[in-house]
Write an enzyme that holds these catalytic residues in place. Structure first.
Site, PDB file in Angstrom:
ATOM      1  N   ASP A  67       0.913  -0.966  -0.641  1.00 13.07           N
ATOM      2  CA  ASP A  67      -0.086  -0.184  -0.189  1.00 13.07           C
ATOM      3  C   ASP A  67       1.493   1.273  -0.067  1.00 13.07           C
ATOM      4  O   ASP A  67       2.276   1.190   0.376  1.00 13.07           O
ATOM      5  CB  ASP A  67      -0.704   0.168   1.192  1.00 13.07           C
ATOM      6  CG  ASP A  67      -0.205  -0.492   2.659  1.00 13.07           C
ATOM      7  OD1 ASP A  67       0.451  -0.678   2.016  1.00 13.07           O
ATOM      8  OD2 ASP A  67      -0.757  -1.015   2.788  1.00 13.07           O
ATOM      9  N   ASN A 136      -7.817  -2.610  13.975  1.00 10.60           N
ATOM     10  CA  ASN A 136      -8.452  -2.890  14.000  1.00 10.60           C
ATOM     11  C   ASN A 136      -8.740  -4.437  13.156  1.00 10.60           C
ATOM     12  O   ASN A 136      -9.878  -4.873  12.377  1.00 10.60           O
ATOM     13  CB  ASN A 136      -9.994  -1.746  13.370  1.00 10.60           C
ATOM     14  CG  ASN A 136      -8.609  -1.112  11.685  1.00 10.60           C
ATOM     15  OD1 ASN A 136      -7.554  -1.722  11.091  1.00 10.60           O
ATOM     16  ND2 ASN A 136      -9.389  -0.622  11.309  1.00 10.60           N
ATOM     17  N   HIS A 138      -7.399  -4.634   9.989  1.00  6.75           N
ATOM     18  CA  HIS A 138      -7.131  -4.478   8.430  1.00  6.75           C
ATOM     19  C   HIS A 138      -5.589  -4.925   8.395  1.00  6.75           C
ATOM     20  O   HIS A 138      -4.613  -5.277   9.402  1.00  6.75           O
ATOM     21  CB  HIS A 138      -6.835  -2.877   8.518  1.00  6.75           C
ATOM     22  CG  HIS A 138      -5.780  -2.871   8.850  1.00  6.75           C
ATOM     23  ND1 HIS A 138      -6.234  -0.881   8.829  1.00  6.75           N
ATOM     24  CD2 HIS A 138      -4.217  -3.013   9.206  1.00  6.75           C
ATOM     25  CE1 HIS A 138      -4.489  -0.524   9.788  1.00  6.75           C
ATOM     26  NE2 HIS A 138      -3.868  -1.657   9.097  1.00  6.75           N
ATOM     27  N   GLU A 143      -9.673  -2.683   4.878  1.00 10.50           N
ATOM     28  CA  GLU A 143     -10.005  -1.624   6.255  1.00 10.50           C
ATOM     29  C   GLU A 143     -11.329  -2.673   6.848  1.00 10.50           C
ATOM     30  O   GLU A 143     -11.933  -2.954   5.767  1.00 10.50           O
ATOM     31  CB  GLU A 143     -10.593   0.264   6.720  1.00 10.50           C
ATOM     32  CG  GLU A 143      -9.184   0.562   6.215  1.00 10.50           C
ATOM     33  CD  GLU A 143      -8.270   0.946   7.347  1.00 10.50           C
ATOM     34  OE1 GLU A 143      -8.324  -0.314   8.203  1.00 10.50           O
ATOM     35  OE2 GLU A 143      -7.861   1.932   7.895  1.00 10.50           O
TER      36      GLU A 143
HETATM   37  C1  F6R Z   1       1.220  -1.437   6.253  1.00 14.04           C
HETATM   38  C2  F6R Z   1       0.662  -2.323   5.950  1.00 14.04           C
HETATM   39  C3  F6R Z   1      -0.781  -1.939   7.247  1.00 14.04           C
HETATM   40  C4  F6R Z   1       0.601  -2.561   8.590  1.00 14.04           C
HETATM   41  C5  F6R Z   1      -0.068  -3.015   9.710  1.00 14.04           C
HETATM   42  C6  F6R Z   1       0.342  -2.411  11.271  1.00 14.04           C
HETATM   43  O1  F6R Z   1       2.474  -1.671   4.552  1.00 14.04           O
HETATM   44  O2  F6R Z   1      -0.132  -2.711   5.211  1.00 14.04           O
HETATM   45  O3  F6R Z   1      -1.327  -3.468   7.332  1.00 14.04           O
HETATM   46  O4  F6R Z   1       1.028  -3.743   8.871  1.00 14.04           O
HETATM   47  O5  F6R Z   1      -1.294  -1.267  10.252  1.00 14.04           O
HETATM   48  O6  F6R Z   1       1.276  -1.704  11.773  1.00 14.04           O
HETATM   49  P1  F6R Z   1       2.236  -1.951  12.318  1.00 14.04           P
HETATM   50  O7  F6R Z   1       3.160  -3.707  12.056  1.00 14.04           O
HETATM   51  O8  F6R Z   1       2.725  -0.628  12.151  1.00 14.04           O
HETATM   52  O9  F6R Z   1       1.841  -2.412  13.928  1.00 14.04           O
END
Ligand code: F6R
Length: 240
Positions: A67, A136, A138, A143
């Site tokens: 992303d 959440n 995701h 989301e």
């Molecule tokens: C990042 C992504 C997100 C993260 C998720 C966890 O490229 O796609 O889905 O993997 O938000 O983030 P952290 O590892 O910072 O807790």
């Protein structure tokens, strides 16, 4: 779904890092799907160290990031492009032509997402997809929603995601939208490695592994993938 529990994030970094390193040695032309965020940093550190001592090469590796934020210059320190450069790419011998990102600064989101979907297919789909999970539930920036999405698309970030990620935005305001691989892109990966650490992930981890499969917890779809390993530290695994 295979679940492995470790003492801490560093140990997960060593485990996942060595697994990725042997996969790259076995298939130097491997296609990797990569995540940003705190979860994969110890893994990227491990891989970077191997590259710095000449024990691993990314020369022929192809990467697709999950992303990218919309309307954030690529050079901004908080773009996912900058993140990957800082934590991995600049420390390896990867060929820049083999690095793929969604362009969050496009003036045609739909065309950009179609381009990414096409590139993924042309590359032969992802051999190993690295994922983290949001508080959440995701994955990528998929989301919680009413239905799953197939290909890459533009998403309005939820309040919870904006709150979690706003800690990194001290200069520019946190973007409101992002382009992300869809659930279909992620589920097409041949193998998936999910990393979750810390107490804040407990609920999401429980819902992903033990809950109903529902787009309301996007990560729960991983229960239907034939090859997923979830690496947790003790804190993230506490409710299982
Ligand atoms: C990042 C992504 C997100 C993260 C998720 C966890 O490229 O796609 O889905 O993997 O938000 O983030 P952290 O590892 O910072 O807790």
């Amino acid at each position: 779904m295979k679940v492995e529990i470790f003492e801490n994030a560093e140990q997960i970094g060593i485990k996942v890092g060595s697994q990725l390193a042997s996969a790259i040695r076995h298939n130097p032309k491997i296609v990797l799907g990569l995540a940003t965020g705190a979860s994969p940093i110890p893994t990227y550190d491990y891989l970077s160290k191997l590259c710095s001592v000449g024990e691993l090469s990314f020369k022929d590796v192809t990467t697709f990031n999950l992303d990218e934020y919309c309307h954030l210059p690529r050079e901004d320190k908080n773009s996912y492009y900058s993140f990957m450069n800082e934590h991995l790419f600049s420390k390896t011998d990867i060929n820049p032509a083999n690095i793929h990102f969604l362009n969050g600064n496009t003036d045609n989101d739909e065309k950009e997402c179609e381009r990414y979907n096409r590139m993924l297919v042309e590359a032969g789909l992802i051999d190993i997809q690295l994922l983290g999970i949001g508080t959440n539930g995701h994955i990528g920036f998929n989301e919680p929603a009413e239905k799953y999405t197939k290909g890459a698309f533009k998403i309005a970030l939820t309040e919870s995601t904006r709150k979690s990620n706003s800690i990194y935005f001290d200069e520019n305001p946190m973007p409101t939208h992002a382009l992300t691989m869809g659930i279909g892109n992620i589920m097409s990966a041949k193998k998936i490695i999910m990393i979750a650490t810390g107490e804040k992930k407990q609920q999401a981890v429980k819902a992903m592994i033990e809950g109903e499969v529902t787009p309301k917890c996007p990560a729960s779809i991983l229960q239907f993938h034939p090859s997923v390993t979830v690496y947790l530290d003790k804190a993230a695994a506490a409710l299982l």
